[in-house]
Design a protein around this motif. Structure first.
Motif, PDB file in Angstrom:
ATOM      1  N   GLY A  77       0.791  -1.228   0.000  1.00 14.75           N
ATOM      2  CA  GLY A  77       0.000   0.000   0.000  1.00 14.75           C
ATOM      3  C   GLY A  77       0.817   1.270   0.000  1.00 14.75           C
ATOM      4  N   LYS A  78       2.109   1.150  -0.234  1.00 14.08           N
ATOM      5  CA  LYS A  78       2.989   2.329  -0.212  1.00 14.08           C
ATOM      6  C   LYS A  78       3.597   2.577  -1.580  1.00 14.08           C
ATOM      7  CE  LYS A  78       2.597   3.513   4.072  1.00 14.08           C
ATOM      8  NZ  LYS A  78       3.010   2.688   5.196  1.00 14.08           N
ATOM      9  N   LYS A  79       3.484   3.820  -2.045  1.00 10.22           N
ATOM     10  CA  LYS A  79       4.257   4.218  -3.226  1.00 10.22           C
ATOM     11  C   LYS A  79       5.711   4.311  -2.782  1.00 10.22           C
ATOM     12  CE  LYS A  79       0.976   5.824  -6.341  1.00 10.22           C
ATOM     13  NZ  LYS A  79       0.923   5.602  -7.798  1.00 10.22           N
ATOM     14  N   THR A  80       6.583   3.689  -3.513  1.00 14.72           N
ATOM     15  CA  THR A  80       7.989   3.689  -3.112  1.00 14.72           C
ATOM     16  C   THR A  80       8.874   3.896  -4.332  1.00 14.72           C
ATOM     17  OG1 THR A  80       9.650   2.452  -1.845  1.00 14.72           O
ATOM     18  CG2 THR A  80       8.188   1.148  -3.246  1.00 14.72           C
ATOM     19  N   TYR A  81      10.190   3.869  -4.127  1.00 12.61           N
ATOM     20  CA  TYR A  81      11.125   4.161  -5.224  1.00 12.61           C
ATOM     21  C   TYR A  81      11.337   2.928  -6.106  1.00 12.61           C
ATOM     22  CZ  TYR A  81      14.383   1.781  -2.047  1.00 12.61           C
ATOM     23  OH  TYR A  81      14.978   0.859  -1.219  1.00 12.61           O
ATOM     24  N   ASN A  82      11.687   3.157  -7.352  1.00 10.28           N
ATOM     25  CA  ASN A  82      11.956   2.049  -8.266  1.00 10.28           C
ATOM     26  C   ASN A  82      13.079   1.180  -7.721  1.00 10.28           C
ATOM     27  OD1 ASN A  82       9.978   3.117  -9.849  1.00 10.28           O
ATOM     28  ND2 ASN A  82      11.306   3.652 -11.586  1.00 10.28           N
ATOM     29  N   GLY A  83      12.839  -0.121  -7.682  1.00  7.63           N
ATOM     30  CA  GLY A  83      13.827  -1.069  -7.167  1.00  7.63           C
ATOM     31  C   GLY A  83      13.518  -1.577  -5.776  1.00  7.63           C
ATOM     32  N   ALA A  84      12.600  -0.889  -5.058  1.00  7.65           N
ATOM     33  CA  ALA A  84      12.298  -1.241  -3.663  1.00  7.65           C
ATOM     34  C   ALA A  84      11.472  -2.523  -3.578  1.00  7.65           C
ATOM     35  CB  ALA A  84      11.529  -0.104  -3.000  1.00  7.65           C
ATOM     36  N   ILE A  85      11.859  -3.414  -2.671  1.00  5.90           N
ATOM     37  CA  ILE A  85      11.145  -4.678  -2.467  1.00  5.90           C
ATOM     38  C   ILE A  85      10.513  -4.683  -1.074  1.00  5.90           C
ATOM     39  CG2 ILE A  85      11.392  -7.199  -2.290  1.00  5.90           C
ATOM     40  CD1 ILE A  85      11.894  -6.269  -5.131  1.00  5.90           C
ATOM     41  N   GLY A  86       9.221  -4.398  -0.990  1.00  2.41           N
ATOM     42  CA  GLY A  86       8.519  -4.464   0.296  1.00  2.41           C
ATOM     43  C   GLY A  86       9.036  -3.487   1.331  1.00  2.41           C
ATOM     44  N   ASP A 144       9.357   1.009   2.159  1.00  4.86           N
ATOM     45  CA  ASP A 144       8.820   2.301   1.727  1.00  4.86           C
ATOM     46  C   ASP A 144       9.938   3.182   1.168  1.00  4.86           C
ATOM     47  OD1 ASP A 144      10.184   3.405   3.872  1.00  4.86           O
ATOM     48  OD2 ASP A 144       8.387   3.877   5.040  1.00  4.86           O
ATOM     49  N   ALA A 145       9.597   4.439   0.887  1.00  5.76           N
ATOM     50  CA  ALA A 145      10.541   5.354   0.246  1.00  5.76           C
ATOM     51  C   ALA A 145      11.769   5.622   1.108  1.00  5.76           C
ATOM     52  CB  ALA A 145       9.834   6.661  -0.101  1.00  5.76           C
ATOM     53  N   ASP A 146      11.652   5.336   2.442  1.00  5.52           N
ATOM     54  CA  ASP A 146      12.807   5.492   3.348  1.00  5.52           C
ATOM     55  C   ASP A 146      13.472   4.148   3.649  1.00  5.52           C
ATOM     56  OD1 ASP A 146      12.304   8.288   3.621  1.00  5.52           O
ATOM     57  OD2 ASP A 146      10.669   7.809   5.009  1.00  5.52           O
ATOM     58  N   THR A 147      13.212   3.157   2.821  1.00  5.90           N
ATOM     59  CA  THR A 147      13.752   1.781   2.960  1.00  5.90           C
ATOM     60  C   THR A 147      13.302   1.061   4.239  1.00  5.90           C
ATOM     61  OG1 THR A 147      15.875   2.302   4.051  1.00  5.90           O
ATOM     62  CG2 THR A 147      15.859   2.396   1.637  1.00  5.90           C
ATOM     63  N   VAL A 148      12.211   1.539   4.845  1.00  4.97           N
ATOM     64  CA  VAL A 148      11.674   0.860   6.038  1.00  4.97           C
ATOM     65  C   VAL A 148      10.742  -0.270   5.594  1.00  4.97           C
ATOM     66  CG1 VAL A 148      10.291   1.133   8.146  1.00  4.97           C
ATOM     67  CG2 VAL A 148      11.817   2.989   7.379  1.00  4.97           C
ATOM     68  N   ALA A 149      10.956  -1.480   6.138  1.00  5.83           N
ATOM     69  CA  ALA A 149      10.137  -2.645   5.784  1.00  5.83           C
ATOM     70  C   ALA A 149       8.660  -2.372   6.051  1.00  5.83           C
ATOM     71  CB  ALA A 149      10.595  -3.851   6.583  1.00  5.83           C
ATOM     72  N   GLN A 150       7.800  -2.747   5.100  1.00  4.49           N
ATOM     73  CA  GLN A 150       6.353  -2.567   5.232  1.00  4.49           C
ATOM     74  C   GLN A 150       5.692  -3.938   5.166  1.00  4.49           C
ATOM     75  OE1 GLN A 150       4.930   0.668   5.589  1.00  4.49           O
ATOM     76  NE2 GLN A 150       7.121   1.102   5.871  1.00  4.49           N
ATOM     77  N   LYS A 151       4.858  -4.224   6.165  1.00  5.25           N
ATOM     78  CA  LYS A 151       4.199  -5.529   6.179  1.00  5.25           C
ATOM     79  C   LYS A 151       3.302  -5.668   4.948  1.00  5.25           C
ATOM     80  CE  LYS A 151       2.775  -7.378  10.251  1.00  5.25           C
ATOM     81  NZ  LYS A 151       1.798  -7.769  11.314  1.00  5.25           N
ATOM     82  N   ALA A 161       9.229 -10.336   0.685  1.00  2.00           N
ATOM     83  CA  ALA A 161      10.568  -9.930   1.100  1.00  2.00           C
ATOM     84  C   ALA A 161      10.611  -8.437   1.414  1.00  2.00           C
ATOM     85  CB  ALA A 161      11.580 -10.268   0.006  1.00  2.00           C
ATOM     86  N   HIS A 162      11.627  -8.048   2.147  1.00  2.00           N
ATOM     87  CA  HIS A 162      11.846  -6.638   2.502  1.00  2.00           C
ATOM     88  C   HIS A 162      13.316  -6.339   2.296  1.00  2.00           C
ATOM     89  CE1 HIS A 162       7.820  -6.698   4.183  1.00  2.00           C
ATOM     90  NE2 HIS A 162       8.158  -7.848   4.756  1.00  2.00           N
ATOM     91  N   GLN A 163      13.636  -5.783   1.129  1.00  2.00           N
ATOM     92  CA  GLN A 163      15.032  -5.491   0.795  1.00  2.00           C
ATOM     93  C   GLN A 163      15.095  -4.156   0.065  1.00  2.00           C
ATOM     94  OE1 GLN A 163      17.480  -7.199   1.949  1.00  2.00           O
ATOM     95  NE2 GLN A 163      16.403  -9.050   2.627  1.00  2.00           N
ATOM     96  N   PRO A 164      16.171  -3.396   0.274  1.00  2.00           N
ATOM     97  CA  PRO A 164      16.267  -2.080  -0.367  1.00  2.00           C
ATOM     98  C   PRO A 164      16.441  -2.145  -1.883  1.00  2.00           C
ATOM     99  CG  PRO A 164      18.263  -2.592   0.884  1.00  2.00           C
ATOM    100  CD  PRO A 164      17.270  -3.653   1.212  1.00  2.00           C
ATOM    101  N   SER A 165      16.852  -3.317  -2.410  1.00  2.00           N
ATOM    102  CA  SER A 165      17.061  -3.404  -3.864  1.00  2.00           C
ATOM    103  C   SER A 165      16.615  -4.746  -4.429  1.00  2.00           C
ATOM    104  CB  SER A 165      18.550  -3.208  -4.186  1.00  2.00           C
ATOM    105  OG  SER A 165      18.798  -3.624  -5.526  1.00  2.00           O
ATOM    106  N   ARG A 166      16.001  -4.687  -5.608  1.00  2.00           N
ATOM    107  CA  ARG A 166      15.542  -5.884  -6.307  1.00  2.00           C
ATOM    108  C   ARG A 166      16.701  -6.781  -6.739  1.00  2.00           C
ATOM    109  NH1 ARG A 166      12.471  -4.115 -11.546  1.00  2.00           N
ATOM    110  NH2 ARG A 166      12.919  -6.233 -12.191  1.00  2.00           N
TER     111      ARG A 166
END
Ligand code: MG
Ligand code: ZN
Length: 360
Positions: free
Chosen positions: A90-99, A101-108, A139-144
């Protein structure tokens, strides 16, 4: 005596009211959600396959249609990671983000909420199961690009079924771990061939059917997506509390990147065949909400003639990348009404959570 009649009458009224409430719940609230993503699938891709297929597709069986606005938090044009994270968390985030948010915080993710609430959960893809789209649900990782870290995240959620490619990220890792051993310890049947999962009729299943991405439909994969989807449904549907399943036609996007219309059409027809079987299940079941959409369009496809497979002037691609156009959202079954209209991609998360009575 009179008091007994009053009491019986009262109980009868209460029984009727609760029955009505139950029926209302059944009409508007699904027990299961099957969320289908055609990666890179815009209306032109659907139209191309429809034209090739005697002007008809299973898509047409779905009557509720809406549009999803696909931009990511940092780009007018999304990638599949940000696109899938919008759906999953449910969060718009940056291209490449895996689960995250835009601040790289894991989102359930909705898969994790569903699992916690006692629903069965599954992921099916025609790419590596660690690829951006399926990965963003678990998954919750800063990069795909972090495929090995993403594979490890599959052990942190008690997902019931996952089927796709990506075996090497579980077995040929830089840390020399073999994650399939851990999966087996956690109760999964782990298989590496499509023929093997046909015989599995209960329990948790991890099917890793290719070293990395799966082959294209026309280059060896063949009829894998529909059998995988139906196997997942068979296993997940044993859970009385319902299930959440994401099914991805991953390679419609890859055909778009290659500006290869035959690739696009064959992948889309494979996806449409899967849609047909899923809709058949949902029609029989009556408690399943089916949602079919895309993360973005790929290729800027335009059709200016109907001889799509043979006349190169009939088909134009304007880019080898993704485009910004809205993509369609098809919805069928209890709760489908909520998907009409035009809205941001991340509201699909909210709509699905509401439908399943899950609270973020
Ligand atoms: Mg994808
Ligand atoms: Zn792409």
């Amino acid at each position: 005596m009179k008091n007994i009649f009053i009491l019986v009458g009262l109980l009868f009224m209460i029984a009727c009211a609760s029955n009505e409430k139950k029926q209302e719940t059944l009409a508007n609230k699904p027990k299961n959600i099957i969320f289908m993503i055609g990666d890179g699938m815009g209306v032109a891709q659907i139209q191309a396959a429809m034209t090739v297929n005697n002007n008809q597709l299973n898509f047409e069986r779905v009557t509720n249609v809406g549009f999803s606005k696909t931009s990511s938090s940092d780009n007018y044009i999304t990638d599949s990671a940000a696109g899938a994270t919008a759906f999953s968390a449910g969060k718009k985030t940056y291209n490449g983000a895996i689960g995250v948010d835009a601040d790289t915080v894991a989102q359930k993710t909705i898969l994790e909420y569903a699992e916690e609430a006692g629903l069965a959960t599954g992921l099916v893809a025609t790419s590596s199961i660690t690829h951006a789209t399926p990965a963003s649900f678990i998954a919750h990782q800063p990069s795909r690009e972090m495929a090995e870290e993403i594979a490890l995240d599959f052990l942190k959620t008690d997902i019931d079924v996952f089927i796709g490619g990506g075996k090497d990220y579980f077995t040929k890792r830089n840390d020399s771990l073999d994650l399939t051993t851990d999966l087996e310890k956690n109760g999964y049947k782990v298989v590496f061939e499509q023929a093997e999962f046909a015989n599995i009729t209960s329990g948790k299943l991890a099917a890793l059917l290719a070293p990395d991405g799966m082959p294209a439909f026309s280059k060896g994969r063949g009829d894998m997506l529909a059998p995988a989807a139906m196997k997942a449904i068979e296993l997940l549907n044993k859970n009385d509390q319902g299930f959440f399943l994401m099914i991805e036609g991953s390679q419609i996007d890859w055909g778009g990147h290659e500006n290869d219309i035959e690739y696009v059409v064959s992948e889309l027809l494979d996806f449409d065949n899967t849609i047909g079987q899923v809709l058949d299940f949902a029609a029989k079941d009556g408690e399943t909400l089916v949602i079919i959409t895309a993360d973005h369009e790929t290729g800027g496809l335009t059709l200016v003639g109907d001889n799509i497979m043979n006349d190169t002037t009939a088909v134009h691609f304007s880019t080898t990348h993704h485009t910004a156009v809205m993509v369609p959202v098809y919805a069928s079954g209890p709760g489908a009404d909520a998907f009409s209209g035009t809205y941001e991609n991340n509201t699909i998360f909210t709509k699905m959570m509401k439908a399943l009575n899950l609270t973020p």
